[in-house]
Design an enzyme around this catalytic site. Structure first.
Site, short mmCIF file in Angstrom:
data_model
loop_
_atom_site.label_atom_id
_atom_site.label_comp_id
_atom_site.label_asym_id
_atom_site.label_seq_id
_atom_site.Cartn_x
_atom_site.Cartn_y
_atom_site.Cartn_z
CG HIS A 281 -1.89 1.06 1.34
ND1 HIS A 281 -3.10 1.04 0.67
CD2 HIS A 281 -1.87 2.23 2.04
CE1 HIS A 281 -3.79 2.13 0.96
NE2 HIS A 281 -3.06 2.88 1.79
CG ASP B 168 -0.61 5.50 2.62
OD1 ASP B 168 -1.78 5.46 2.20
OD2 ASP B 168 -0.19 4.75 3.53
CG MET C 97 -0.05 11.37 2.20
SD MET C 97 0.05 11.48 3.99
CE MET C 97 -0.36 9.79 4.45
CG HIS D 83 -4.73 5.77 -0.11
ND1 HIS D 83 -4.75 5.72 1.28
CD2 HIS D 83 -5.75 6.60 -0.46
CE1 HIS D 83 -5.73 6.47 1.73
NE2 HIS D 83 -6.34 7.02 0.71
CG MET E 279 -9.70 6.98 4.07
SD MET E 279 -8.07 6.19 4.12
CE MET E 279 -7.42 6.69 5.71
CG ASP F 228 -5.54 3.06 4.74
OD1 ASP F 228 -4.77 2.78 5.68
OD2 ASP F 228 -5.24 3.85 3.82
C1 DX5 Z 1 -3.31 7.26 6.52
C2 DX5 Z 1 -2.83 6.29 5.46
C3 DX5 Z 1 -2.75 4.91 5.98
C4 DX5 Z 1 -1.82 4.74 7.13
C5 DX5 Z 1 -2.18 3.52 7.91
O1 DX5 Z 1 -3.51 8.49 5.96
O2 DX5 Z 1 -3.70 6.30 4.35
O3 DX5 Z 1 -2.45 4.00 4.92
O4 DX5 Z 1 -0.49 4.68 6.76
O5 DX5 Z 1 -1.36 3.47 9.04
P1 DX5 Z 1 -1.84 2.79 10.39
O6 DX5 Z 1 -2.07 1.33 10.08
O7 DX5 Z 1 -0.69 3.02 11.31
O8 DX5 Z 1 -3.10 3.48 10.81
ZN ZN Z 2 -3.54 4.61 2.87
#
Ligand code: DX5
Ligand code: ZN
Length: 217
Positions: A31, A33, A35, A64, A135, A173
Site C-alpha cells: 500500500h 500512500d 500525500m 492510495h 478510511m 485503511d
Molecule cells: C493514513 C494512510 C494509511 C496509514 C495507515 O492516511 O492512508 O495507509 O499509513 O497506518 P496505520 O495502520 O498506522 O493506521
Molecule cells: Zn492509505
C-alpha cells in the site's frame, strides 16, 4: 483476506529492502500512500519514487492517492507502475471521469472515502470499480486510532455491493490492528491496510501469519 502493508511505516531510506522483506513474508500487495500537503496535511512521495520501487519489486502496487484533483496525474502513476490507483471521492468533482481514466491507463480503478463521506457517492460506480477504500481514520498520518462507526460502514458497503451484483473489493485503511482485523473481515473487508501495527512488530513473516490466523487464514 489480503494484507496490504502501508509503506508509510517502513524505512524510507531502505525501500527496496523493505519491499523484499514483504515478499519474503508472503505478502502480495504493497500500500503506497501518496500525500500532497493540500488534500491532507502531510507530504510523502510521488511517481518517481514509485517508479524506482517498481524496478525492484513485483508486488501488487496499491496506490492510495491523497491528492487534490488526482485526474491530473493518472497517467504519471500508471506509467510509474501502479497496479491499482485509488482516488478520494472528496478530491474531485468528476469522479466517474477520473475512474474511467484510470482504467484507460491500464490500472485498476478504486475510490477512497473519508470517514464522514457517505457511501452513496460510489453506488452507481460499483460496476466499474475494482475496490472501494473505507478510511477508518482521517487520512494524513499513520498510527491513529480506528474510528468505530467505520465498521458499520463496511457492513453497509458489503450489502450495497451485493445488491449491485458487483465484485468490488472492500479495503479498510487506518488503525487496523490484530485486535480489530477479524471483525472487519467478518463485516465484509477483503483487503486490510496496516502500517504501524504491521511494521511495528517484526519479524514481518510472523506478523503476517498472526494477521492471517486472526482472520481465518
Ligand atoms: C493514513 C494512510 C494509511 C496509514 C495507515 O492516511 O492512508 O495507509 O499509513 O497506518 P496505520 O495502520 O498506522 O493506521
Ligand atoms: Zn492509505
Amino acid at each position: 483476506m489480503i494484507l496490504s502493508p502501508s509503506l508509510l511505516s517502513a524505512d524510507f531510506a531502505r525501500l527496496a529492502d523493505e519491499l523484499a522483506a514483504l515478499e519474503a513474508a508472503g505478502i502480495k500487495w504493497a500500500h503506497l500512500d501518496v500525500m500532497d500537503g493540500s488534500f491532507v496535511p502531510n507530504i510523502t512521495f510521488g511517481p518517481p519514487v514509485i517508479a524506482a520501487m517498481r524496478k525492484t519489486s513485483s508486488l501488487f502496487f496499491d496506490c492510495h492517492l491523497m491528492i487534490d484533483e488526482p485526474g491530473r496525474y493518472i497517467d504519471d502513476f500508471a506509467k510509474a507502475g501502479a497496479d491499482l490507483i485509488c482516488v478520494h471521492a472528496e478530491a474531485t468533482n468528476h469522479l466517474e471521469r477520473t475512474c474511467a481514466a484510470i482504467a484507460q491507463a491500464g490500472a485498476k480503478p478504486a475510490v477512497a472515502l473519508n470517514p464522514a463521506t457517505p457511501l452513496e457517492v460510489v453506488r452507481y460506480l460499483l460496476p466499474q470499480l475494482s475496490m472501494v477504500l473505507i478510511m477508518s481514520v482521517n487520512p494524513g498520518f499513520g498510527g491513529q486510532k480506528f474510528i468505530p462507526f467505520c465498521l458499520d460502514k463496511v457492513r453497509e458497503l458489503k450489502a450495497m455491493i451485493r445488491e449491485a451484483g458487483a465484485s468490488t473489493l472492500i479495503q479498510v485503511d487506518g488503525g487496523v490492528t490484530l485486535d480489530n482485523c477479524a471483525e472487519l473481515v467478518a463485516a465484509g473487508a477483503d483487503v486490510l491496510v496496516s502500517g504501524s501495527a504491521f511494521f511495528g512488530a517484526p519479524p514481518l513473516d510472523e506478523r503476517h501469519r498472526q494477521f492471517q490466523a486472526r482472520c481465518g487464514g
